[in-house]
Design a protein around this motif. Structure first.
Motif, PDB file in Angstrom:
ATOM      1  N   THR A  21       0.791  -1.227   0.000  1.00 17.24           N
ATOM      2  CA  THR A  21       0.000   0.000   0.000  1.00 17.24           C
ATOM      3  C   THR A  21       0.827   1.284   0.000  1.00 17.24           C
ATOM      4  N   ASP A  22       2.137   1.211  -0.243  1.00 17.03           N
ATOM      5  CA  ASP A  22       2.939   2.437  -0.164  1.00 17.03           C
ATOM      6  C   ASP A  22       3.454   2.853  -1.543  1.00 17.03           C
ATOM      7  N   ASP A  23       4.266   3.919  -1.548  1.00 14.91           N
ATOM      8  CA  ASP A  23       4.726   4.511  -2.799  1.00 14.91           C
ATOM      9  C   ASP A  23       5.593   3.558  -3.629  1.00 14.91           C
ATOM     10  N   VAL A  24       6.282   2.654  -2.957  1.00 13.40           N
ATOM     11  CA  VAL A  24       7.136   1.705  -3.672  1.00 13.40           C
ATOM     12  C   VAL A  24       6.280   0.775  -4.536  1.00 13.40           C
ATOM     13  N   HIS A  25       5.048   0.607  -4.127  1.00  7.34           N
ATOM     14  CA  HIS A  25       4.179  -0.355  -4.799  1.00  7.34           C
ATOM     15  C   HIS A  25       2.995   0.330  -5.492  1.00  7.34           C
ATOM     16  N   SER A  26       3.222   1.511  -6.043  1.00  3.08           N
ATOM     17  CA  SER A  26       2.130   2.238  -6.704  1.00  3.08           C
ATOM     18  C   SER A  26       1.566   1.451  -7.888  1.00  3.08           C
ATOM     19  N   LYS A  60      -2.341   0.482  -8.451  1.00  3.89           N
ATOM     20  CA  LYS A  60      -3.101   0.725  -9.681  1.00  3.89           C
ATOM     21  C   LYS A  60      -3.770  -0.560 -10.166  1.00  3.89           C
ATOM     22  N   GLU A  61      -3.061  -1.678 -10.087  1.00  6.81           N
ATOM     23  CA  GLU A  61      -3.649  -2.957 -10.509  1.00  6.81           C
ATOM     24  C   GLU A  61      -4.860  -3.313  -9.655  1.00  6.81           C
ATOM     25  N   THR A  62      -4.783  -3.008  -8.352  1.00  7.29           N
ATOM     26  CA  THR A  62      -5.898  -3.314  -7.452  1.00  7.29           C
ATOM     27  C   THR A  62      -7.097  -2.417  -7.755  1.00  7.29           C
ATOM     28  N   VAL A  63      -6.842  -1.128  -7.976  1.00 10.46           N
ATOM     29  CA  VAL A  63      -7.928  -0.203  -8.328  1.00 10.46           C
ATOM     30  C   VAL A  63      -8.557  -0.628  -9.650  1.00 10.46           C
ATOM     31  N   SER A  64      -7.716  -0.987 -10.611  1.00 10.53           N
ATOM     32  CA  SER A  64      -8.204  -1.427 -11.918  1.00 10.53           C
ATOM     33  C   SER A  64      -9.069  -2.681 -11.790  1.00 10.53           C
ATOM     34  N   GLU A  65      -8.608  -3.626 -10.969  1.00 11.64           N
ATOM     35  CA  GLU A  65      -9.392  -4.848 -10.735  1.00 11.64           C
ATOM     36  C   GLU A  65     -10.752  -4.515 -10.131  1.00 11.64           C
ATOM     37  N   SER A  66     -10.749  -3.628  -9.129  1.00 16.24           N
ATOM     38  CA  SER A  66     -11.987  -3.257  -8.455  1.00 16.24           C
ATOM     39  C   SER A  66     -12.969  -2.631  -9.433  1.00 16.24           C
ATOM     40  N   LEU A  67     -12.479  -1.755 -10.315  1.00 22.91           N
ATOM     41  CA  LEU A  67     -13.361  -1.095 -11.284  1.00 22.91           C
ATOM     42  C   LEU A  67     -13.833  -2.073 -12.364  1.00 22.91           C
ATOM     43  N   HIS A  68     -12.949  -2.958 -12.775  1.00 24.27           N
ATOM     44  CA  HIS A  68     -13.331  -3.968 -13.773  1.00 24.27           C
ATOM     45  C   HIS A  68     -14.476  -4.848 -13.259  1.00 24.27           C
ATOM     46  N   LEU A  69     -14.447  -5.157 -11.971  1.00 24.21           N
ATOM     47  CA  LEU A  69     -15.468  -6.028 -11.383  1.00 24.21           C
ATOM     48  C   LEU A  69     -16.868  -5.415 -11.404  1.00 24.21           C
TER      49      LEU A  69
END
Length: 396
Positions: free
Chosen positions: A14-19, A23-32
């Motif tokens: 959940t931090d800046d190193v793993h932005s 993004k992949e998680t947000v994209s997955e959530s919206l795709h669903l």
């Protein structure tokens, strides 16, 4: 009846190193839930509305994770969005420009080419609310009313008036400072609902990467929850979000009122949850609660009958915050009375303070704090001024 759709996606990083992972998680959530393509038309002006309450870094849980905002903005662009605007107005007493900098939002906006707008410092227009219950006209930033789409990106956290602040409550950030305070005088929960009748988001993305428990919305403890919850139905998103936090959505007055007034679905049996199940990600958030005996142990005298959750939460958080700061002495000379069915007690210690709109009929000189519920900053200012005046009179 067709079910509301809410998605839950999980992100362990959940931090800046793993932005990129965010993004992949947000994209997955919206795709669903069907994807941004179902609401975005090419060239749309899109406002992304985070929770930027005060100058804190996102790792405190007080403000929306800028990397979630970055992901939402990039995905909105990918879907055909034209003008992308990140917009908010910080809480009363905070400078939005400072919050943009401290929270990391300014860096994100520069990186992705999004505009930044301080909603407390932009042109407003007076707009009518024909079906408003408490408010019928209110000033709203012109850009908010003219945008094609509002994407609401609040952070999941506890609050000092409600059990939780989520999507519907986050839209209060579009108000001017005077109206933010007036909402407490007019009746905060219903005013939030009336406001959403004007500015109900097209999409709500609850940022549960790093939330806040305890003394929210700014003084609590961060919770590394690692979830993104999305829905085109803000009421449904809030209902699922509260449930993930271990809070009964029915305890949150603005969710209950919004559902009754047709703004969305607050019935879990009529919500289809896609992706992770609520039970998989549920993590009960710690809440500030005090019983009558606990007040007395701290030397605080309260007299309550039939109080709503708003006044209860406000007083509980006031006591907890003052205890944390070593300032309980501000309250000790008084008995605080509040509640919908309360009347002045036959006997009490110190001076009797009437707290909240329900006690207005009993008010005297300098002993009444207005509001439904009173604004926490106004409550603190009231007792600080009382203490200052008492100290001055004793020194004469």
């Amino acid at each position: 009846m067709e079910k509301a759709i809410v998605s839950i996606a999980k992100c362990e990083k959940t931090d800046d190193v793993h932005s990129k992972a965010i993004k992949e998680t947000v994209s997955e959530s919206l795709h669903l839930i069907g994807g941004l393509e179902t609401i975005v038309c090419r060239g749309d002006t899109i406002i992304v509305k985070p929770n930027l309450v005060a100058p804190y870094g996102y790792k405190t849980g007080a403000v929306t994770n800028p990397y979630v905002v970055e992901a939402v903005c990039e995905l909105a662009k990918d879907a055909g969005g034209g003008r992308i605007i990140i917009a908010d107005g910080a809480a009363v007493g905070s400078r939005t420009g400072e919050v943009f900098s401290v929270s990391g939002i300014k860096v994100v906006a520069r990186k992705i080419g999004a505009e930044l707008i301080d909603l407390k410092n932009t042109q407003t227009i007076l707009v009518g609310i024909s079906n408003g219950v408490k408010i019928r006209r209110i000033r709203i930033p012109r850009i908010v009313m003219e945008a094609n789409i509002i994407i609401n990106v609040p952070v999941m956290k506890t609050h000092d008036v409600f059990p939780a602040t989520l999507g519907l409550k986050n839209m209060k950030g579009v108000l001017q400072e005077n109206d933010k305070k007036r909402f407490h005088i007019w009746g905060l929960a219903q005013c939030i609902v009336d406001l959403n009748k004007l500015v109900l988001p097209s999409l709500t993305v609850l940022d549960g990467t790093i939330g806040m428990e305890g003394l929210g919305p700014t003084r609590g403890t961060p919770v590394n929850l690692g979830v993104i919850i999305s829905s085109f139905d803000t009421v449904a998103a809030d209902t699922v979000g509260a449930s993930v936090m271990g809070i009964n959505p029915g305890e949150i007055e603005y969710i209950k009122l919004a559902s009754k007034q047709g703004l969305g679905c607050a019935d879990l049996s009529r919500i289809e949850v896609r992706g992770r199940k609520i039970e998989e990600v549920r993590r009960p958030f710690k809440r500030v609660t005090l019983k009558a005996g606990e007040y007395l142990k701290k030397g605080i005298k309260v007299y309550e009958k039939g109080a709503c959750s708003g006044c209860k939460h406000t007083i509980e958080h006031l006591v907890a915050n003052l205890e944390k700061e070593g300032k309980l002495y501000l309250l000790k000379p008084y008995t605080i009375m509040f509640g919908q069915t309360v009347a002045p007690p036959p006997t009490y210690e110190g001076k009797l303070i009437k707290f909240g709109s329900c006690t207005k009929k009993y008010k005297g000189k300098d002993d009444y704090i207005p509001g439904c519920p009173p604004h926490p900053e106004d409550v603190l200012a009231f007792f600080e001024e009382k203490y200052r005046l008492d100290k001055t009179s004793l020194s004469k």
